[in-house]
Design an enzyme around this catalytic site. Structure first.
Site, PDB file in Angstrom:
ATOM      1  N   PHE A 168     -11.918 -20.506 -13.309  1.00  0.00           N
ATOM      2  CA  PHE A 168     -12.587 -19.948 -11.798  1.00  0.00           C
ATOM      3  C   PHE A 168     -14.082 -20.696 -11.857  1.00  0.00           C
ATOM      4  O   PHE A 168     -14.422 -20.926 -10.533  1.00  0.00           O
ATOM      5  CB  PHE A 168     -12.470 -18.581 -12.110  1.00  0.00           C
ATOM      6  CG  PHE A 168     -13.553 -17.720 -11.194  1.00  0.00           C
ATOM      7  CD1 PHE A 168     -12.828 -17.440  -9.821  1.00  0.00           C
ATOM      8  CD2 PHE A 168     -14.732 -17.472 -11.258  1.00  0.00           C
ATOM      9  CE1 PHE A 168     -13.681 -16.899  -8.790  1.00  0.00           C
ATOM     10  CE2 PHE A 168     -15.668 -16.916 -10.331  1.00  0.00           C
ATOM     11  CZ  PHE A 168     -14.993 -16.646  -8.965  1.00  0.00           C
ATOM     12  N   TYR A 226     -34.763 -20.373  -1.461  1.00  0.00           N
ATOM     13  CA  TYR A 226     -33.494 -19.846  -0.734  1.00  0.00           C
ATOM     14  C   TYR A 226     -32.400 -20.069  -1.172  1.00  0.00           C
ATOM     15  O   TYR A 226     -31.304 -19.185  -1.123  1.00  0.00           O
ATOM     16  CB  TYR A 226     -33.574 -20.815   0.691  1.00  0.00           C
ATOM     17  CG  TYR A 226     -32.866 -20.447   1.876  1.00  0.00           C
ATOM     18  CD1 TYR A 226     -32.661 -19.122   2.366  1.00  0.00           C
ATOM     19  CD2 TYR A 226     -31.425 -21.396   1.987  1.00  0.00           C
ATOM     20  CE1 TYR A 226     -31.663 -18.647   3.222  1.00  0.00           C
ATOM     21  CE2 TYR A 226     -30.665 -20.678   2.731  1.00  0.00           C
ATOM     22  CZ  TYR A 226     -30.525 -19.714   3.169  1.00  0.00           C
ATOM     23  OH  TYR A 226     -29.665 -19.255   4.089  1.00  0.00           O
ATOM     24  N   ARG A 278     -24.069 -32.277   2.186  1.00  0.00           N
ATOM     25  CA  ARG A 278     -22.906 -32.565   2.988  1.00  0.00           C
ATOM     26  C   ARG A 278     -22.904 -32.055   4.447  1.00  0.00           C
ATOM     27  O   ARG A 278     -22.308 -32.929   5.342  1.00  0.00           O
ATOM     28  CB  ARG A 278     -21.442 -31.938   2.045  1.00  0.00           C
ATOM     29  CG  ARG A 278     -20.359 -32.493   2.887  1.00  0.00           C
ATOM     30  CD  ARG A 278     -19.075 -31.599   2.320  1.00  0.00           C
ATOM     31  NE  ARG A 278     -19.243 -30.178   2.898  1.00  0.00           N
ATOM     32  CZ  ARG A 278     -18.707 -29.245   2.486  1.00  0.00           C
ATOM     33  NH1 ARG A 278     -17.637 -29.517   1.478  1.00  0.00           N
ATOM     34  NH2 ARG A 278     -19.000 -27.931   2.690  1.00  0.00           N
ATOM     35  N   ARG A 318     -29.162 -26.162  13.400  1.00  0.00           N
ATOM     36  CA  ARG A 318     -29.717 -25.597  12.497  1.00  0.00           C
ATOM     37  C   ARG A 318     -29.739 -26.664  11.364  1.00  0.00           C
ATOM     38  O   ARG A 318     -28.981 -27.605  11.308  1.00  0.00           O
ATOM     39  CB  ARG A 318     -29.101 -24.312  11.830  1.00  0.00           C
ATOM     40  CG  ARG A 318     -27.654 -24.447  11.304  1.00  0.00           C
ATOM     41  CD  ARG A 318     -27.275 -23.450  10.800  1.00  0.00           C
ATOM     42  NE  ARG A 318     -25.906 -23.725  10.131  1.00  0.00           N
ATOM     43  CZ  ARG A 318     -25.009 -22.739   9.797  1.00  0.00           C
ATOM     44  NH1 ARG A 318     -25.195 -21.613  10.016  1.00  0.00           N
ATOM     45  NH2 ARG A 318     -23.895 -23.077   9.096  1.00  0.00           N
TER      46      ARG A 318
HETATM   47 MG    MG Z   1     -25.799 -17.773   6.159  1.00  0.00          MG
END
Ligand code: MG
Length: 398
Positions: A295, A178, A225, A235
Protein backbone atom coordinates in the site's frame (compact mmCIF):
# COMPACT_ATOMS: atom_id res chain seq x y z
CA UNK A 1 -8.32 -0.77 -22.06
CA UNK A 2 -7.72 -1.22 -25.80
CA UNK A 3 -5.93 2.13 -26.23
CA UNK A 4 -3.83 1.39 -23.16
CA UNK A 5 -2.87 -1.99 -24.63
CA UNK A 6 -1.85 -0.30 -27.88
CA UNK A 7 0.37 2.21 -26.06
CA UNK A 8 2.29 -0.72 -24.61
CA UNK A 9 2.51 -2.62 -27.87
CA UNK A 10 6.33 -2.43 -27.87
CA UNK A 11 6.46 -3.50 -24.23
CA UNK A 12 5.04 -7.04 -24.11
CA UNK A 13 5.65 -7.43 -20.37
CA UNK A 14 3.38 -4.43 -19.78
CA UNK A 15 0.62 -5.96 -21.87
CA UNK A 16 0.92 -9.11 -19.83
CA UNK A 17 0.80 -7.14 -16.58
CA UNK A 18 -2.37 -5.32 -17.66
CA UNK A 19 -4.07 -8.55 -18.57
CA UNK A 20 -3.00 -10.18 -15.31
CA UNK A 21 -4.38 -7.29 -13.28
CA UNK A 22 -7.62 -7.24 -15.24
CA UNK A 23 -8.30 -10.83 -14.27
CA UNK A 24 -6.94 -10.73 -10.73
CA UNK A 25 -8.53 -9.64 -7.50
CA UNK A 26 -6.55 -6.39 -7.74
CA UNK A 27 -8.95 -5.14 -10.41
CA UNK A 28 -11.48 -2.58 -9.25
CA UNK A 29 -14.98 -3.34 -10.49
CA UNK A 30 -15.82 -0.75 -13.05
CA UNK A 31 -19.29 0.51 -12.45
CA UNK A 32 -20.98 2.56 -15.12
CA UNK A 33 -23.70 3.57 -12.69
CA UNK A 34 -23.51 7.21 -11.68
CA UNK A 35 -22.63 7.80 -8.05
CA UNK A 36 -25.87 9.71 -7.56
CA UNK A 37 -27.91 6.60 -8.41
CA UNK A 38 -25.69 4.42 -6.19
CA UNK A 39 -26.15 6.80 -3.26
CA UNK A 40 -29.84 5.91 -3.13
CA UNK A 41 -29.31 2.16 -3.39
CA UNK A 42 -26.37 1.44 -1.14
CA UNK A 43 -25.85 1.21 2.58
CA UNK A 44 -23.41 3.65 4.19
CA UNK A 45 -20.34 1.45 3.98
CA UNK A 46 -21.00 0.31 0.41
CA UNK A 47 -21.51 3.95 -0.59
CA UNK A 48 -18.08 4.80 0.84
CA UNK A 49 -16.37 2.21 -1.34
CA UNK A 50 -18.42 3.19 -4.41
CA UNK A 51 -17.48 6.83 -3.82
CA UNK A 52 -13.84 5.88 -3.42
CA UNK A 53 -13.91 4.03 -6.77
CA UNK A 54 -15.41 7.08 -8.45
CA UNK A 55 -13.21 9.79 -6.98
CA UNK A 56 -9.89 7.97 -7.06
CA UNK A 57 -9.30 4.86 -9.11
CA UNK A 58 -5.65 4.67 -8.16
CA UNK A 59 -6.32 4.95 -4.44
CA UNK A 60 -9.16 2.43 -4.75
CA UNK A 61 -6.63 -0.02 -6.18
CA UNK A 62 -3.97 0.43 -3.50
CA UNK A 63 -6.48 0.35 -0.64
CA UNK A 64 -7.32 -3.19 -1.70
CA UNK A 65 -3.76 -4.15 -0.81
CA UNK A 66 -4.40 -3.38 2.86
CA UNK A 67 -5.13 -5.92 5.57
CA UNK A 68 -8.87 -6.17 6.26
CA UNK A 69 -8.87 -4.29 9.54
CA UNK A 70 -7.25 -1.22 8.01
CA UNK A 71 -9.48 -0.95 4.94
CA UNK A 72 -12.43 0.88 6.54
CA UNK A 73 -10.36 3.35 8.58
CA UNK A 74 -8.18 4.20 5.57
CA UNK A 75 -11.18 4.44 3.22
CA UNK A 76 -12.97 6.83 5.60
CA UNK A 77 -9.75 8.79 6.18
CA UNK A 78 -9.38 9.25 2.43
CA UNK A 79 -13.03 10.30 1.91
CA UNK A 80 -12.94 12.79 4.79
CA UNK A 81 -9.86 14.44 3.32
CA UNK A 82 -11.31 14.28 -0.18
CA UNK A 83 -14.43 16.03 1.15
CA UNK A 84 -12.24 18.69 2.71
CA UNK A 85 -10.26 19.10 -0.51
CA UNK A 86 -13.50 19.47 -2.51
CA UNK A 87 -14.44 22.37 -0.27
CA UNK A 88 -10.97 23.88 -0.69
CA UNK A 89 -11.02 23.60 -4.48
CA UNK A 90 -14.53 24.96 -5.08
CA UNK A 91 -13.77 28.55 -5.98
CA UNK A 92 -17.44 29.28 -6.70
CA UNK A 93 -18.20 28.68 -3.02
CA UNK A 94 -17.90 32.08 -1.38
CA UNK A 95 -14.86 32.52 0.85
CA UNK A 96 -16.90 33.81 3.80
CA UNK A 97 -18.51 30.37 4.04
CA UNK A 98 -15.71 28.24 2.58
CA UNK A 99 -12.97 29.23 4.99
CA UNK A 100 -14.97 28.69 8.22
CA UNK A 101 -16.13 25.31 6.86
CA UNK A 102 -12.50 24.29 6.20
CA UNK A 103 -11.61 25.23 9.76
CA UNK A 104 -14.61 23.45 11.30
CA UNK A 105 -14.87 20.43 9.03
CA UNK A 106 -13.48 18.10 11.72
CA UNK A 107 -16.42 18.98 13.97
CA UNK A 108 -18.91 17.91 11.30
CA UNK A 109 -17.53 14.38 11.64
CA UNK A 110 -19.42 14.09 14.91
CA UNK A 111 -22.76 15.30 13.47
CA UNK A 112 -24.42 12.12 12.33
CA UNK A 113 -26.67 13.73 9.70
CA UNK A 114 -24.42 16.48 8.36
CA UNK A 115 -24.07 17.00 4.62
CA UNK A 116 -23.86 19.95 2.26
CA UNK A 117 -25.46 20.53 -1.13
CA UNK A 118 -24.03 22.33 -4.14
CA UNK A 119 -20.39 22.35 -2.99
CA UNK A 120 -17.54 20.64 -4.87
CA UNK A 121 -15.73 21.33 -8.13
CA UNK A 122 -16.93 18.22 -9.98
CA UNK A 123 -20.17 16.20 -10.09
CA UNK A 124 -18.75 13.27 -8.09
CA UNK A 125 -17.32 15.56 -5.41
CA UNK A 126 -20.67 17.31 -5.07
CA UNK A 127 -22.44 13.97 -4.64
CA UNK A 128 -19.86 12.90 -2.07
CA UNK A 129 -20.48 16.04 0.01
CA UNK A 130 -24.23 15.84 -0.53
CA UNK A 131 -24.13 12.31 0.98
CA UNK A 132 -21.48 13.02 3.55
CA UNK A 133 -23.74 11.80 6.37
CA UNK A 134 -23.04 8.28 5.06
CA UNK A 135 -19.28 8.77 5.41
CA UNK A 136 -19.83 10.27 8.87
CA UNK A 137 -21.84 7.27 10.07
CA UNK A 138 -19.08 4.88 8.99
CA UNK A 139 -16.56 7.20 10.67
CA UNK A 140 -18.60 7.05 13.89
CA UNK A 141 -18.59 3.24 13.75
CA UNK A 142 -14.76 3.10 13.78
CA UNK A 143 -12.72 2.42 16.92
CA UNK A 144 -11.98 5.54 18.91
CA UNK A 145 -8.25 5.41 18.24
CA UNK A 146 -8.88 5.64 14.49
CA UNK A 147 -11.47 8.41 14.91
CA UNK A 148 -9.07 10.54 16.93
CA UNK A 149 -6.38 10.28 14.26
CA UNK A 150 -8.79 11.13 11.43
CA UNK A 151 -10.38 14.15 13.12
CA UNK A 152 -7.02 15.48 14.34
CA UNK A 153 -5.49 15.36 10.84
CA UNK A 154 -8.69 16.83 9.37
CA UNK A 155 -8.50 19.77 11.77
CA UNK A 156 -4.85 20.48 11.01
CA UNK A 157 -5.29 20.14 7.25
CA UNK A 158 -8.47 22.26 7.15
CA UNK A 159 -6.76 25.08 9.00
CA UNK A 160 -3.70 24.91 6.75
CA UNK A 161 -5.91 25.01 3.64
CA UNK A 162 -7.82 28.01 4.99
CA UNK A 163 -4.55 29.84 5.73
CA UNK A 164 -3.27 29.16 2.20
CA UNK A 165 -6.57 30.23 0.60
CA UNK A 166 -5.55 33.74 1.60
CA UNK A 167 -1.90 33.63 0.54
CA UNK A 168 0.13 32.22 -2.31
CA UNK A 169 2.83 29.62 -2.49
CA UNK A 170 5.85 31.80 -3.30
CA UNK A 171 8.96 30.58 -1.53
CA UNK A 172 10.36 27.09 -1.21
CA UNK A 173 9.42 27.26 2.44
CA UNK A 174 5.78 27.95 1.46
CA UNK A 175 5.93 25.07 -0.99
CA UNK A 176 7.12 22.62 1.68
CA UNK A 177 4.67 24.02 4.17
CA UNK A 178 1.64 23.84 1.85
CA UNK A 179 2.59 20.30 0.81
CA UNK A 180 2.90 19.38 4.49
CA UNK A 181 -0.70 20.47 5.07
CA UNK A 182 -2.25 18.79 2.06
CA UNK A 183 -0.05 15.67 1.79
CA UNK A 184 2.52 15.33 4.58
CA UNK A 185 -0.33 15.17 7.08
CA UNK A 186 -1.83 12.29 5.10
CA UNK A 187 1.41 10.34 5.55
CA UNK A 188 1.51 11.22 9.24
CA UNK A 189 -2.14 10.20 9.73
CA UNK A 190 -1.67 6.92 7.88
CA UNK A 191 1.32 6.07 10.10
CA UNK A 192 -0.85 6.64 13.15
CA UNK A 193 -3.58 4.42 11.72
CA UNK A 194 -1.00 1.68 11.01
CA UNK A 195 0.36 1.90 14.57
CA UNK A 196 -3.17 1.95 16.01
CA UNK A 197 -3.99 -1.26 14.13
CA UNK A 198 -1.19 -3.07 15.95
CA UNK A 199 0.15 -4.31 12.61
CA UNK A 200 3.01 -1.84 12.71
CA UNK A 201 5.25 -0.78 15.56
CA UNK A 202 4.09 2.00 17.87
CA UNK A 203 7.24 3.88 16.86
CA UNK A 204 6.06 4.33 13.28
CA UNK A 205 3.53 7.00 14.29
CA UNK A 206 6.32 9.10 15.81
CA UNK A 207 8.35 9.23 12.60
CA UNK A 208 6.81 12.54 11.51
CA UNK A 209 9.64 13.60 9.27
CA UNK A 210 9.77 10.30 7.36
CA UNK A 211 5.97 10.16 7.02
CA UNK A 212 5.90 13.78 5.90
CA UNK A 213 8.43 12.94 3.18
CA UNK A 214 6.16 10.14 1.92
CA UNK A 215 3.40 12.69 1.33
CA UNK A 216 5.71 15.39 -0.02
CA UNK A 217 7.24 13.15 -2.66
CA UNK A 218 3.79 12.24 -4.03
CA UNK A 219 2.44 15.77 -3.86
CA UNK A 220 5.46 17.44 -5.44
CA UNK A 221 5.50 14.85 -8.22
CA UNK A 222 1.88 15.65 -9.06
CA UNK A 223 2.42 19.40 -8.83
CA UNK A 224 5.47 19.20 -11.12
CA UNK A 225 3.65 17.00 -13.62
CA UNK A 226 0.41 19.02 -13.64
CA UNK A 227 1.78 22.36 -14.91
CA UNK A 228 -0.37 22.24 -18.03
CA UNK A 229 -3.59 21.00 -16.42
CA UNK A 230 -3.36 23.45 -13.52
CA UNK A 231 -2.58 26.39 -15.78
CA UNK A 232 -5.68 25.57 -17.83
CA UNK A 233 -7.66 25.61 -14.60
CA UNK A 234 -6.23 29.04 -13.87
CA UNK A 235 -4.04 27.98 -10.97
CA UNK A 236 -0.53 26.85 -10.17
CA UNK A 237 1.31 25.36 -7.22
CA UNK A 238 4.80 25.85 -8.64
CA UNK A 239 6.74 28.08 -6.24
CA UNK A 240 7.84 31.39 -7.73
CA UNK A 241 11.19 31.04 -5.96
CA UNK A 242 11.95 28.32 -8.53
CA UNK A 243 10.15 29.39 -11.72
CA UNK A 244 11.01 33.08 -11.21
CA UNK A 245 14.63 32.20 -12.04
CA UNK A 246 13.62 31.17 -15.54
CA UNK A 247 10.74 33.46 -16.56
CA UNK A 248 8.79 36.50 -15.44
CA UNK A 249 5.49 34.88 -16.26
CA UNK A 250 4.83 31.21 -15.70
CA UNK A 251 2.56 30.96 -18.79
CA UNK A 252 5.54 31.92 -20.99
CA UNK A 253 7.21 28.55 -20.46
CA UNK A 254 4.66 26.76 -22.65
CA UNK A 255 5.43 29.07 -25.59
CA UNK A 256 8.99 27.74 -25.70
CA UNK A 257 8.72 24.31 -24.14
CA UNK A 258 12.12 23.13 -25.38
CA UNK A 259 14.06 26.24 -24.40
CA UNK A 260 16.90 25.76 -21.91
CA UNK A 261 14.95 27.92 -19.40
CA UNK A 262 11.78 25.80 -19.58
CA UNK A 263 13.71 22.56 -19.24
CA UNK A 264 15.85 23.92 -16.41
CA UNK A 265 12.67 24.90 -14.60
CA UNK A 266 11.02 21.47 -14.73
CA UNK A 267 14.39 19.90 -13.90
CA UNK A 268 14.75 22.04 -10.79
CA UNK A 269 11.27 21.01 -9.62
CA UNK A 270 12.11 17.35 -10.12
CA UNK A 271 15.41 17.86 -8.31
CA UNK A 272 13.57 19.42 -5.39
CA UNK A 273 11.15 16.47 -5.23
CA UNK A 274 14.10 14.04 -5.22
CA UNK A 275 15.15 15.47 -1.83
CA UNK A 276 12.44 13.36 -0.19
CA UNK A 277 13.25 9.99 -1.72
CA UNK A 278 15.88 9.07 0.90
CA UNK A 279 13.39 9.50 3.76
CA UNK A 280 10.79 7.50 1.85
CA UNK A 281 13.23 4.62 1.53
CA UNK A 282 13.86 4.73 5.30
CA UNK A 283 10.12 4.79 5.96
CA UNK A 284 9.42 1.84 3.71
CA UNK A 285 12.25 -0.05 5.40
CA UNK A 286 10.42 0.29 8.72
CA UNK A 287 7.19 -1.30 7.48
CA UNK A 288 6.71 -4.86 8.71
CA UNK A 289 3.37 -5.99 7.29
CA UNK A 290 3.63 -7.10 3.69
CA UNK A 291 0.25 -5.70 2.66
CA UNK A 292 0.86 -2.36 4.37
CA UNK A 293 4.20 -2.31 2.56
CA UNK A 294 2.55 -2.68 -0.84
CA UNK A 295 0.00 0.00 0.00
CA UNK A 296 2.79 2.43 0.93
CA UNK A 297 5.35 1.48 -1.70
CA UNK A 298 3.23 1.34 -4.87
CA UNK A 299 2.45 5.09 -4.98
CA UNK A 300 6.11 5.89 -4.22
CA UNK A 301 7.52 3.83 -7.09
CA UNK A 302 4.88 5.31 -9.41
CA UNK A 303 5.96 8.79 -8.31
CA UNK A 304 9.60 7.93 -8.93
CA UNK A 305 8.75 6.59 -12.40
CA UNK A 306 6.81 9.78 -13.11
CA UNK A 307 9.73 11.97 -12.01
CA UNK A 308 12.03 10.00 -14.31
CA UNK A 309 9.59 10.55 -17.15
CA UNK A 310 9.05 14.28 -16.67
CA UNK A 311 12.71 15.16 -16.05
CA UNK A 312 13.98 17.23 -18.99
CA UNK A 313 10.70 16.53 -20.81
CA UNK A 314 9.31 19.49 -22.79
CA UNK A 315 5.91 17.77 -23.12
CA UNK A 316 5.16 18.78 -19.51
CA UNK A 317 4.45 22.27 -20.83
CA UNK A 318 1.96 21.27 -23.49
CA UNK A 319 0.18 18.16 -22.21
CA UNK A 320 -0.40 15.98 -19.16
CA UNK A 321 2.50 13.53 -19.11
CA UNK A 322 1.63 10.23 -17.48
CA UNK A 323 3.35 6.88 -17.24
CA UNK A 324 1.72 4.26 -19.47
CA UNK A 325 -1.06 2.26 -17.82
CA UNK A 326 0.91 -0.84 -18.75
CA UNK A 327 3.93 0.38 -16.86
CA UNK A 328 1.72 1.22 -13.88
CA UNK A 329 0.28 -2.32 -14.01
CA UNK A 330 3.78 -3.77 -14.02
CA UNK A 331 4.80 -1.64 -11.06
CA UNK A 332 1.73 -2.77 -9.11
CA UNK A 333 2.67 -6.40 -9.65
CA UNK A 334 6.38 -5.89 -9.00
CA UNK A 335 6.27 -3.97 -5.75
CA UNK A 336 6.20 -6.62 -3.07
CA UNK A 337 9.32 -6.01 -1.01
CA UNK A 338 12.25 -3.68 -0.50
CA UNK A 339 14.33 -5.59 -2.99
CA UNK A 340 11.86 -4.94 -5.79
CA UNK A 341 11.48 -1.30 -4.75
CA UNK A 342 15.25 -0.93 -4.94
CA UNK A 343 15.37 -2.36 -8.44
CA UNK A 344 12.63 -0.03 -9.68
CA UNK A 345 14.17 3.01 -8.04
CA UNK A 346 17.61 2.22 -9.42
CA UNK A 347 16.12 2.03 -12.90
CA UNK A 348 14.48 5.42 -12.44
CA UNK A 349 17.74 6.92 -11.18
CA UNK A 350 19.50 5.57 -14.29
CA UNK A 351 16.80 7.00 -16.51
CA UNK A 352 17.33 10.48 -15.06
CA UNK A 353 21.11 10.12 -15.14
CA UNK A 354 20.94 9.44 -18.87
CA UNK A 355 19.08 12.72 -19.35
CA UNK A 356 21.48 14.84 -17.26
CA UNK A 357 22.92 17.73 -19.20
CA UNK A 358 26.04 19.52 -18.00
CA UNK A 359 24.56 22.82 -19.25
CA UNK A 360 21.66 22.53 -16.81
CA UNK A 361 22.13 25.04 -13.96
CA UNK A 362 21.25 22.35 -11.40
CA UNK A 363 23.31 19.60 -12.99
CA UNK A 364 25.61 19.12 -10.00
CA UNK A 365 22.90 19.15 -7.39
CA UNK A 366 20.66 16.77 -9.34
CA UNK A 367 23.57 14.40 -9.73
CA UNK A 368 24.29 14.62 -6.01
CA UNK A 369 20.65 13.91 -5.10
CA UNK A 370 20.63 10.86 -7.37
CA UNK A 371 23.80 9.59 -5.70
CA UNK A 372 22.18 10.03 -2.30
CA UNK A 373 19.21 7.92 -3.39
CA UNK A 374 21.50 5.12 -4.50
CA UNK A 375 23.37 5.38 -1.17
CA UNK A 376 20.09 5.18 0.75
CA UNK A 377 19.07 2.12 -1.28
CA UNK A 378 22.43 0.47 -0.57
CA UNK A 379 22.09 1.33 3.11
CA UNK A 380 18.82 -0.51 3.49
CA UNK A 381 20.17 -3.38 1.46
CA UNK A 382 23.00 -3.96 3.91
CA UNK A 383 21.11 -2.74 7.00
CA UNK A 384 17.64 -4.19 6.71
CA UNK A 385 17.04 -3.06 10.31
CA UNK A 386 15.60 0.45 10.40
CA UNK A 387 18.16 3.22 10.04
CA UNK A 388 16.49 6.18 11.66
CA UNK A 389 19.18 8.82 11.66
CA UNK A 390 21.63 9.17 8.91
CA UNK A 391 23.01 11.51 6.37
CA UNK A 392 19.71 11.84 4.55
CA UNK A 393 18.75 15.46 4.02
CA UNK A 394 16.02 16.59 6.36
CA UNK A 395 13.33 18.82 5.02
CA UNK A 396 12.19 21.53 7.43
CA UNK A 397 9.02 21.75 9.40
CA UNK A 398 9.25 20.07 12.78
MG1 MG B 1 -7.06 21.12 -3.15
Amino acid sequence: MITDLLKSVYHPSEVLAMVRIKFSKIAVTDTKQPLEKLAGDLNDRAFCYAALNKVSRSFAIVIQQLPEKLKDPVCVFYLVLRGLDSVEDDMEFEATKRLPLLRNFHQKLYQEHWNIKGVGDSADYRILLQNFDKVIRVFLSLDEEYRLVISDICQKMGNGMADYAERKVVTLHDYNDYCYYVAGLVGIGLSSLFSASGLESGRLKDEYELANSMGLLLQKTNISRDYYEDLNLGRTFWPKQIWGKYTDRLEELQKNPSSPESLACINELVTDALTHVGNCILYLNMIQDKQVFRFCAIPQVMAMATLAKIYNNHNVFTEVVKIRKGMAAKLILKTNDMDQVRKTMEKCVDEIRKKLNTEDPNYTITKKRLNRIVEALDDVKYNPAPVLEGNIEQTVLF
